[in-house]
Design an enzyme around this catalytic site. Sequence first.
Site, PDB file in Angstrom:
ATOM      1  N   GLY A 191     -24.007 -87.399 -34.836  1.00 41.39           N
ATOM      2  CA  GLY A 191     -24.125 -88.811 -34.471  1.00 41.39           C
ATOM      3  C   GLY A 191     -23.832 -89.700 -35.666  1.00 41.39           C
ATOM      4  O   GLY A 191     -24.363 -90.789 -35.799  1.00 41.39           O
ATOM      5  N   GLY A 192     -22.969 -89.205 -36.558  1.00 43.63           N
ATOM      6  CA  GLY A 192     -22.690 -89.889 -37.826  1.00 43.63           C
ATOM      7  C   GLY A 192     -21.878 -91.160 -37.684  1.00 43.63           C
ATOM      8  O   GLY A 192     -21.798 -91.954 -38.618  1.00 43.63           O
TER       9      GLY A 192
ATOM     10  N   LEU B 130     -24.845 -96.304 -35.080  1.00 37.51           N
ATOM     11  CA  LEU B 130     -25.572 -97.332 -35.847  1.00 37.51           C
ATOM     12  C   LEU B 130     -26.258 -96.731 -37.066  1.00 37.51           C
ATOM     13  O   LEU B 130     -26.035 -97.146 -38.201  1.00 37.51           O
ATOM     14  CB  LEU B 130     -26.609 -97.986 -34.934  1.00 37.51           C
ATOM     15  CG  LEU B 130     -27.722 -98.823 -35.565  1.00 37.51           C
ATOM     16  CD1 LEU B 130     -27.185-100.110 -36.147  1.00 37.51           C
ATOM     17  CD2 LEU B 130     -28.816 -99.108 -34.534  1.00 37.51           C
TER      18      LEU B 130
ATOM     19  N   TYR C 188     -35.467 -90.184 -21.224  1.00 36.15           N
ATOM     20  CA  TYR C 188     -35.169 -90.130 -22.670  1.00 36.15           C
ATOM     21  C   TYR C 188     -36.413 -89.691 -23.449  1.00 36.15           C
ATOM     22  O   TYR C 188     -36.357 -88.826 -24.323  1.00 36.15           O
ATOM     23  CB  TYR C 188     -34.714 -91.526 -23.086  1.00 36.15           C
ATOM     24  CG  TYR C 188     -34.506 -91.802 -24.540  1.00 36.15           C
ATOM     25  CD1 TYR C 188     -35.515 -92.383 -25.311  1.00 36.15           C
ATOM     26  CD2 TYR C 188     -33.278 -91.572 -25.151  1.00 36.15           C
ATOM     27  CE1 TYR C 188     -35.316 -92.700 -26.638  1.00 36.15           C
ATOM     28  CE2 TYR C 188     -33.068 -91.885 -26.488  1.00 36.15           C
ATOM     29  CZ  TYR C 188     -34.087 -92.451 -27.220  1.00 36.15           C
ATOM     30  OH  TYR C 188     -33.896 -92.770 -28.548  1.00 36.15           O
TER      31      TYR C 188
HETATM   32  P1  NAP Z   1     -25.432 -94.811 -31.354  1.00 35.19           P
HETATM   33  O1  NAP Z   1     -25.045 -95.930 -32.242  1.00 35.19           O
HETATM   34  O2  NAP Z   1     -25.285 -94.961 -29.883  1.00 35.19           O
HETATM   35  O3  NAP Z   1     -24.616 -93.493 -31.831  1.00 35.19           O
HETATM   36  C1  NAP Z   1     -24.761 -92.298 -31.120  1.00 35.19           C
HETATM   37  C2  NAP Z   1     -24.044 -91.210 -31.899  1.00 35.19           C
HETATM   38  O4  NAP Z   1     -24.199 -89.972 -31.205  1.00 35.19           O
HETATM   39  C3  NAP Z   1     -22.551 -91.464 -32.050  1.00 35.19           C
HETATM   40  O5  NAP Z   1     -22.119 -90.999 -33.293  1.00 35.19           O
HETATM   41  C4  NAP Z   1     -21.960 -90.606 -30.916  1.00 35.19           C
HETATM   42  O6  NAP Z   1     -20.636 -90.184 -31.197  1.00 35.19           O
HETATM   43  C5  NAP Z   1     -22.923 -89.409 -30.952  1.00 35.19           C
HETATM   44  N1  NAP Z   1     -22.962 -88.701 -29.679  1.00 35.19           N
HETATM   45  C6  NAP Z   1     -23.315 -89.204 -28.470  1.00 35.19           C
HETATM   46  N2  NAP Z   1     -23.222 -88.247 -27.511  1.00 35.19           N
HETATM   47  C7  NAP Z   1     -22.775 -87.122 -28.147  1.00 35.19           C
HETATM   48  C8  NAP Z   1     -22.438 -85.810 -27.707  1.00 35.19           C
HETATM   49  N3  NAP Z   1     -22.552 -85.442 -26.424  1.00 35.19           N
HETATM   50  N4  NAP Z   1     -21.993 -84.915 -28.627  1.00 35.19           N
HETATM   51  C9  NAP Z   1     -21.860 -85.283 -29.927  1.00 35.19           C
HETATM   52  N5  NAP Z   1     -22.169 -86.501 -30.423  1.00 35.19           N
HETATM   53  C10 NAP Z   1     -22.613 -87.411 -29.532  1.00 35.19           C
HETATM   54  O7  NAP Z   1     -26.938 -94.366 -31.614  1.00 35.19           O
HETATM   55  P2  NAP Z   1     -27.994 -94.799 -32.756  1.00 35.19           P
HETATM   56  O8  NAP Z   1     -28.617 -96.069 -32.330  1.00 35.19           O
HETATM   57  O9  NAP Z   1     -27.352 -94.675 -34.108  1.00 35.19           O
HETATM   58  O10 NAP Z   1     -29.090 -93.636 -32.553  1.00 35.19           O
HETATM   59  C11 NAP Z   1     -29.112 -92.499 -33.398  1.00 35.19           C
HETATM   60  C12 NAP Z   1     -30.380 -91.740 -33.094  1.00 35.19           C
HETATM   61  O11 NAP Z   1     -31.505 -92.605 -33.301  1.00 35.19           O
HETATM   62  C13 NAP Z   1     -30.481 -91.247 -31.643  1.00 35.19           C
HETATM   63  O12 NAP Z   1     -31.043 -89.959 -31.619  1.00 35.19           O
HETATM   64  C14 NAP Z   1     -31.431 -92.263 -30.985  1.00 35.19           C
HETATM   65  O13 NAP Z   1     -32.111 -91.686 -29.910  1.00 35.19           O
HETATM   66  C15 NAP Z   1     -32.357 -92.587 -32.136  1.00 35.19           C
HETATM   67  N6  NAP Z   1     -33.027 -93.910 -32.071  1.00 35.19           N
HETATM   68  C16 NAP Z   1     -32.294 -95.056 -31.970  1.00 35.19           C
HETATM   69  C17 NAP Z   1     -32.977 -96.290 -31.938  1.00 35.19           C
HETATM   70  C18 NAP Z   1     -32.244 -97.607 -31.795  1.00 35.19           C
HETATM   71  O14 NAP Z   1     -32.941 -98.644 -31.658  1.00 35.19           O
HETATM   72  N7  NAP Z   1     -30.921 -97.632 -31.849  1.00 35.19           N
HETATM   73  C19 NAP Z   1     -34.383 -96.315 -32.038  1.00 35.19           C
HETATM   74  C20 NAP Z   1     -35.072 -95.111 -32.189  1.00 35.19           C
HETATM   75  C21 NAP Z   1     -34.385 -93.899 -32.209  1.00 35.19           C
HETATM   76  P3  NAP Z   1     -19.375 -91.113 -30.786  1.00 35.19           P
HETATM   77  O15 NAP Z   1     -19.347 -92.222 -31.821  1.00 35.19           O
HETATM   78  O16 NAP Z   1     -18.223 -90.190 -30.911  1.00 35.19           O
HETATM   79  O17 NAP Z   1     -19.643 -91.621 -29.416  1.00 35.19           O
HETATM   80  O1  GFB Z   2     -34.115-103.246 -26.970  1.00 32.05           O
HETATM   81  P1  GFB Z   2     -34.494-103.032 -25.535  1.00 32.05           P
HETATM   82  O2  GFB Z   2     -33.382-102.800 -24.604  1.00 32.05           O
HETATM   83  O3  GFB Z   2     -35.455-101.771 -25.530  1.00 32.05           O
HETATM   84  O4  GFB Z   2     -35.330-104.298 -24.935  1.00 32.05           O
HETATM   85  P2  GFB Z   2     -36.971-101.396 -25.352  1.00 32.05           P
HETATM   86  C1  GFB Z   2     -36.314-104.886 -25.538  1.00 32.05           C
HETATM   87  C2  GFB Z   2     -36.812-106.108 -24.771  1.00 32.05           C
HETATM   88  O5  GFB Z   2     -35.805-107.127 -24.842  1.00 32.05           O
HETATM   89  C3  GFB Z   2     -37.187-106.001 -23.298  1.00 32.05           C
HETATM   90  C4  GFB Z   2     -35.709-107.819 -23.615  1.00 32.05           C
HETATM   91  O6  GFB Z   2     -38.409-106.683 -23.113  1.00 32.05           O
HETATM   92  C5  GFB Z   2     -36.068-106.762 -22.579  1.00 32.05           C
HETATM   93  O7  GFB Z   2     -36.511-107.397 -21.383  1.00 32.05           O
HETATM   94  N1  GFB Z   2     -34.344-108.349 -23.469  1.00 32.05           N
HETATM   95  C6  GFB Z   2     -34.034-109.658 -23.308  1.00 32.05           C
HETATM   96  C7  GFB Z   2     -33.204-107.643 -23.461  1.00 32.05           C
HETATM   97  N2  GFB Z   2     -32.705-109.829 -23.173  1.00 32.05           N
HETATM   98  C8  GFB Z   2     -32.147-108.592 -23.252  1.00 32.05           C
HETATM   99  C9  GFB Z   2     -30.804-108.110 -23.155  1.00 32.05           C
HETATM  100  O8  GFB Z   2     -29.818-108.847 -22.968  1.00 32.05           O
HETATM  101  N3  GFB Z   2     -30.623-106.757 -23.284  1.00 32.05           N
HETATM  102  C10 GFB Z   2     -31.700-105.888 -23.526  1.00 32.05           C
HETATM  103  N4  GFB Z   2     -31.435-104.573 -23.681  1.00 32.05           N
HETATM  104  N5  GFB Z   2     -32.989-106.309 -23.610  1.00 32.05           N
HETATM  105  C11 GFB Z   2     -35.860 -99.022 -25.487  1.00 32.05           C
HETATM  106  C12 GFB Z   2     -35.927 -97.705 -24.765  1.00 32.05           C
HETATM  107  O9  GFB Z   2     -36.857 -99.833 -24.963  1.00 32.05           O
HETATM  108  O10 GFB Z   2     -36.114 -98.861 -26.883  1.00 32.05           O
HETATM  109  C13 GFB Z   2     -34.942 -96.732 -25.390  1.00 32.05           C
HETATM  110  O11 GFB Z   2     -35.603 -97.912 -23.405  1.00 32.05           O
HETATM  111  C14 GFB Z   2     -35.098 -96.650 -26.905  1.00 32.05           C
HETATM  112  O12 GFB Z   2     -35.132 -95.467 -24.835  1.00 32.05           O
HETATM  113  C15 GFB Z   2     -35.142 -98.038 -27.499  1.00 32.05           C
HETATM  114  O13 GFB Z   2     -36.255 -96.034 -27.240  1.00 32.05           O
HETATM  115  C16 GFB Z   2     -35.420 -98.014 -28.976  1.00 32.05           C
HETATM  116  O14 GFB Z   2     -37.602-101.559 -26.677  1.00 32.05           O
HETATM  117  O15 GFB Z   2     -37.610-102.079 -24.216  1.00 32.05           O
END
Ligand code: NAP
Ligand code: GFB
Length: 327
Positions: A9-10, A13, A144
Amino acid sequence: MPDVILVTGGTGLIGQAIKHVIETEPAGSRFGKKEGETWVFASSSEGDLRDPEQTKKLFEKYKPTHVIHLAALVGGLFKNMKYKLTFLRDNTLINDNVLHTAYLTHTKKVISCLSTCVFPDKVAYPLDENKIHLGLPHESNFGYAHAKRMVDVANHAYKEEFGCNFTSAIPTNVFGPHDNFDLEDAHVIPALIHKCFLSQKNATPFVVAGTGKPLRQFIYSRDLAKLFIWQLREYDDVEPVILSVGEDEEVSIKQVADAIVKALKFNGEYTFDTSKADGQFRKPASNKKLLDLIGEFEFTPFEQALDETVQWFLKNYDTARTGKIKQ
Ligand code: NAP
Ligand code: GFB
């Protein structure tokens, strides 16, 4: 043998934030690249990790000594609500293939990435590392959440049966450059930055989903990247670690939207669509274990991190992940 660190996932984000830190921090420093280290930032095009054969090939190609396992099907509240089974199944397959291949290839260490949404919805706050399995997660993302919880279960099983050094990190909501800004799939910060940008461009109302009341802790991807590098270098325990800003940094979705309006200097109509879901009201996580272990750590102030993210989005709009909708 020099260390080879594979970041699955390099290209995402968090993966790109780790790449940025490793490439910009002074070599040999606490968060910088060490002499002789090779860092590999893998994308899904190098191997679909839902497939055991492709996973095996990726490990054979790079022969990692260490893995930061970030690859996953990821999305915001609305995508999670829509695809619960796909989130459960894809992430279960990815995680099982990566951990089992790491075991079969004698990888020295794996850090997997959970999320604070794995915690029970109804439990005493603040959330801490001992509460992961004390009840059901919030219904909006149970697919998830359960897939991610199984990683912690597997880490303990691999340790007990084979002595593997597999552990995990639990970040709160993350934001920063290289995020997914797709209006439907994105998390709240990238979604609102994109929406507000389009409202400014098209002179249309900026509409925030929900009531704006829910509370969240947000960590800047480049701070989180340093914490992953710390965990790689200095933490060898199977128990997970919450990687987050402090509980007192919780902000409401309205405060986030206000900060985005300010960062984009938007002065048009700005409303809330309360017909849309709020999801989990709050998930306040304690970072006491992290701070007890890492000592001093300076987090980037929220508004500064948001500004840097907005500037990155404006500069990279044409190549950023903005999804299908381009108005
Ligand atoms: P992201 O921006 O959506 O990137 C996902 C990465 O995973 C990309 O590099 C993607 O490759 C790769 N990937 C997706 N499906 C794959 C598959 N089937 N095989 C191989 N690679 C695959 O995600 P992120 O936000 O950086 O999240 C990274 C980790 O942090 C995840 O495990 C996520 O659950 C965790 N996390 C994220 C958040 C958040 O707020 N974003 C919060 C808590 C935990 P491609 O670029 O080629 O698509
Ligand atoms: O970031 P978000 O999608 O994830 O939403 P969660 C956070 C809050 O933002 C919710 C409000 O209360 C939404 O109602 N919100 C307002 C919006 N406007 C928007 C919009 O345009 N888009 C989105 N997406 N939200 C996720 C989990 O929960 O947190 C995932 O479902 C993951 O699995 C991620 O863990 C980190 O914080 O609610």
